[in-house]
Design a protein around this motif. Structure first.
Motif, PDB file in Angstrom:
ATOM      1  N   THR A 185       0.864  -1.175   0.000  1.00  0.00           N
ATOM      2  CA  THR A 185       0.000   0.000   0.000  1.00  0.00           C
ATOM      3  C   THR A 185       0.901   1.226   0.000  1.00  0.00           C
ATOM      4  OG1 THR A 185      -1.756  -1.158   1.180  1.00  0.00           O
ATOM      5  CG2 THR A 185      -1.798   1.240   1.227  1.00  0.00           C
ATOM      6  N   THR A 188      -0.658   4.814   3.828  1.00  0.00           N
ATOM      7  CA  THR A 188      -1.584   4.366   4.863  1.00  0.00           C
ATOM      8  C   THR A 188      -1.910   5.527   5.788  1.00  0.00           C
ATOM      9  OG1 THR A 188       0.170   3.636   6.375  1.00  0.00           O
ATOM     10  CG2 THR A 188      -0.675   2.017   4.808  1.00  0.00           C
ATOM     11  N   ASN A 324      -3.057  -6.942  -3.404  1.00  0.00           N
ATOM     12  CA  ASN A 324      -2.533  -6.116  -2.320  1.00  0.00           C
ATOM     13  C   ASN A 324      -1.769  -4.895  -2.819  1.00  0.00           C
ATOM     14  OD1 ASN A 324      -3.473  -7.715  -0.145  1.00  0.00           O
ATOM     15  ND2 ASN A 324      -1.803  -9.171  -0.470  1.00  0.00           N
ATOM     16  N   ALA A 326      -1.997  -1.464  -3.693  1.00  0.00           N
ATOM     17  CA  ALA A 326      -3.028  -0.449  -3.454  1.00  0.00           C
ATOM     18  C   ALA A 326      -2.433   0.944  -3.346  1.00  0.00           C
ATOM     19  CB  ALA A 326      -3.790  -0.780  -2.176  1.00  0.00           C
ATOM     20  N   TRP A 328      -3.984   3.625  -1.399  1.00  0.00           N
ATOM     21  CA  TRP A 328      -4.060   4.081  -0.022  1.00  0.00           C
ATOM     22  C   TRP A 328      -5.025   3.216   0.780  1.00  0.00           C
ATOM     23  CZ3 TRP A 328      -8.954   5.345   1.370  1.00  0.00           C
ATOM     24  CH2 TRP A 328      -9.819   5.841   0.373  1.00  0.00           C
ATOM     25  N   GLU A 329      -4.901   3.318   2.094  1.00  0.00           N
ATOM     26  CA  GLU A 329      -5.797   2.603   3.008  1.00  0.00           C
ATOM     27  C   GLU A 329      -6.028   3.454   4.250  1.00  0.00           C
ATOM     28  OE1 GLU A 329      -6.277  -1.678   5.329  1.00  0.00           O
ATOM     29  OE2 GLU A 329      -4.318  -1.061   4.581  1.00  0.00           O
ATOM     30  N   ASN A 331      -7.349   3.271   8.110  1.00  0.00           N
ATOM     31  CA  ASN A 331      -7.611   2.353   9.216  1.00  0.00           C
ATOM     32  C   ASN A 331      -8.552   3.022  10.216  1.00  0.00           C
ATOM     33  OD1 ASN A 331      -5.981   0.047   8.360  1.00  0.00           O
ATOM     34  ND2 ASN A 331      -4.238   1.428   8.594  1.00  0.00           N
ATOM     35  N   THR A 349      -7.051  -3.113  -4.176  1.00  0.00           N
ATOM     36  CA  THR A 349      -7.957  -2.033  -3.800  1.00  0.00           C
ATOM     37  C   THR A 349      -7.321  -0.732  -4.274  1.00  0.00           C
ATOM     38  OG1 THR A 349      -6.920  -2.123  -1.624  1.00  0.00           O
ATOM     39  CG2 THR A 349      -9.044  -3.182  -1.864  1.00  0.00           C
ATOM     40  N   THR A 352      -9.433   2.873  -3.553  1.00  0.00           N
ATOM     41  CA  THR A 352     -10.080   3.078  -2.267  1.00  0.00           C
ATOM     42  C   THR A 352     -10.034   1.835  -1.414  1.00  0.00           C
ATOM     43  OG1 THR A 352     -11.605   4.685  -3.213  1.00  0.00           O
ATOM     44  CG2 THR A 352     -12.251   3.678  -1.157  1.00  0.00           C
ATOM     45  N   SER A 353      -9.438   1.956  -0.242  1.00  0.00           N
ATOM     46  CA  SER A 353      -9.540   0.908   0.765  1.00  0.00           C
ATOM     47  C   SER A 353      -9.933   1.552   2.078  1.00  0.00           C
ATOM     48  CB  SER A 353      -8.216   0.148   0.912  1.00  0.00           C
ATOM     49  OG  SER A 353      -8.346  -0.869   1.883  1.00  0.00           O
ATOM     50  N   GLY A 355     -10.988   0.831   5.457  1.00  0.00           N
ATOM     51  CA  GLY A 355     -10.946  -0.335   6.315  1.00  0.00           C
ATOM     52  C   GLY A 355     -12.132  -0.434   7.246  1.00  0.00           C
TER      53      GLY A 355
END
Length: 538
Positions: A185, A188, A324, A326, A328-329, A331, A349, A352-353, A355
């Motif tokens: 990613t 994050t 995997n 991606a 960005w993610e 949390n 993703t 868009t991820s 979480g």
């Protein structure tokens, strides 16, 4: 996810929307005046409450001839089944609870133009510098302003402080470039968190609280006050799993946790601010209400940026791990946003991820283009929406072999995809809930060169089972769509075009004909007195 599943349970009826004027294209149709009814398209008709011949529960039915939703005097009017369940209000999804304009955050740290080598340390140092600034009265530390150019990122960037915005000069001007052939990613936001209960949980004593309900009767309101942030927790039990036909597929080791605010306390009753997107059924589970803490960072923004994940496709294991790769993610993050970003050449993703611990995030005016997937049987997602009260609006996908718009399970809702399109998506790679009872998702005015599935995915994958519950496809344009009703819940397809697939035994209204309003999300905001700016169309 494109599977047809045999169902044994009967269909349900809905209560009429009395006196409603419904707009269909340019025509206005009166619904259910004095016992007579006129249809807005065709709604599913269901028999009375009880159980099917297979012993599976059916939600209590209402009279025939009604419609789930219509318009009267410029406002939405909802039909309900005999237990009070209705199409949910999804309008609380998005930054600050929906319909709130994104703030313009002043620049506090400026990053020089890319130097030609690995820029990871330079950009991360700027983020860390902004993260050390004090919060202002509006909850912001300031924006990190990137110059035009291609910043080469050999590892990953991290934002772990509230009030920080990472901003480029424009999605076509500033690009974060993955600069190493390793799946990861690229950016994050936030860390993982956990709920902590404050005080003693109060038990919900109502026999049944329907979808759309906001009033709960408790065994005690001691320690609860107006303004308290609370969790309404609905544990999963084996009795409920058996009732919905998921024995051996679901396990009783999770809960739906609706994060809400108390707006009124009267005796042993409390009122919450956001309607529930799943019923609370005492015959299956003991719901509780309690105050809580759940550390999150907030007021984080990513805006005016491009990203390119091409280099990740050089990972020797890319054929197995591409999903995997991606951009960005998010949390444990709330009241934050992504705006005006374009991502290219990611595998998983990609854009868009959001979480499962994210809440009240807006993803606006974004694109995920030319995704790089493989011939593996695994299927990746362009836009993956989890958490609760999250919004993805005005987005575009170009890819093959991808789930364009999807959710993972066990989210409490509401969540919204609105005004998005996916092109070059094979019909066998559908959009819709991916697994395990994603509650309360709105698929609003989506245009998909593929299929949309709100279905029971059975034992496929790791045992995905019922993937959507109390979710609505509104005015979606598809090649085909399937909508099925889970036991104890509904799924709706209203105003959708495309071929209704075999096995669609859910709630279908006005199949083949788009309705006004074009966007259910926008109209539900209007009904709350919020006139949000319309999204741009790609």
């Amino acid at each position: 996810m494109t599977h047809t599943h045999k169902r044994t349970r009967s269909r349900r009826r809905i209560a009429a929307v009395a006196g409603a004027a419904v707009v269909v294209g340019a025509a206005v149709v009166a619904c259910a005046q004095g016992g007579a009814s006129a249809a807005l398209g065709t709604a599913s008709a269901h028999p009375t409450a009880g159980v099917t011949s297979a012993g599976r529960p059916v939600t209590a039915a209402g009279p025939t001839g009604g419609q789930w939703i219509g318009m009267s005097n410029g406002h939405l009017v909802y039909g309900r089944d005999a237990q009070g369940n209705r199409v949910p209000d999804y309008s609380y999804a998005g930054y600050a609870g929906g319909g709130v304009a994104l703030p313009a955050v002043p620049t506090r740290v400026t990053v020089p133009a890319p130097g030609g080598g690995d820029d990871t340390a330079t950009v991360q140092a700027a983020i860390d510098k902004a993260s050390a600034l004090p919060l202002d009265a509006n909850g912001f530390r300031g924006a990190v302003q990137l110059a035009a150019g291609r910043y080469r990122i050999a590892s990953s960037l991290h934002i772990n402080a509230a009030g920080v915005v990472l901003r480029g000069a424009g999605a076509s001007e500033t690009t974060l470039v993955a600069d190493r052939p390793t799946v990861r990613t690229l950016l994050t936001v936030g860390d993982k968190s956990r709920y902590t209960t404050v005080g003693t949980p109060a038990q919900v004593t109502d026999d049944y609280v329907p979808v759309g309900g906001t009033t709960l009767t408790l065994n005690s309101t001691a320690g609860l006050s107006v303004g308290d942030e609370v969790v309404v927790e609905r544990p999963t039990t084996q009795a409920w799993i058996d009732a919905i036909g998921m024995t051996g597929v679901f396990s009783p080791n999770w809960s739906l946790k609706f994060e809400r605010k108390i707006t009124a306390v009267s005796g042993n009753k409390v009122t919450i601010d956001i309607p529930l997107t799943n019923a609370l059924e005492k015959q299956y589970t003991q719901a509780t209400v309690y105050r809580y803490t759940f550390p999150r960072i907030d007021h984080v923004g990513i805006e005016n940026l491009g990203a390119d994940g091409q280099a990740m496709s050089g990972d020797p294991d890319y054929a197995n791990s591409f999903y995997n790769a991606a951009f960005w993610e998010f949390n444990a993050v709330e009241d934050s946003w992504v705006s005006n970003t374009v991502a290219r050449h990611f595998g998983g993703t990609g854009q868009t991820s959001l979480g499962p611990q994210s809440r009240r995030i807006s993803v606006l005016h974004t694109q995920m283009l030319d995704m790089l997937t493989t011939d593996s049987s695994a299927r990746s997602e362009a836009y993956l929406l989890q958490g609760q009260e999250n919004l993805v609006q005005d987005c575009a996908v170009t890819a093959t072999k991808v789930h364009a718009f999807t959710t993972y399970g066990r989210q409490a809702g509401p969540n919204v995809f609105s005004d998005c399109k996916a092109t070059l998506v094979q019909d066998t790679y559908d959009s819709g809930g991916h697994e395990r009872w994603g509650s309360g998702t709105l698929y609003d005015d989506l245009r998909i060169d593929g299929s949309l599935q709100l279905v029971n995915n059975g034992t496929r994958g790791s045992g995905h089972g019922w993937s959507d519950a109390n979710s609505t496809a509104w005015n979606c344009t598809t090649q085909s769509y399937t909508v099925q009703d889970p036991p104890t819940a509904h799924n709706w397809a209203i105003g959708c075009t495309g071929t209704p697939a075999k096995g669609s035994d859910g709630e279908v209204q006005s199949g083949g004909t788009h309705l006004l309003p074009t966007s259910l999300y926008a109209q539900q905001l209007l009904d709350r007195g919020i006139n949000a700016s319309p999204a741009k169309r790609h």
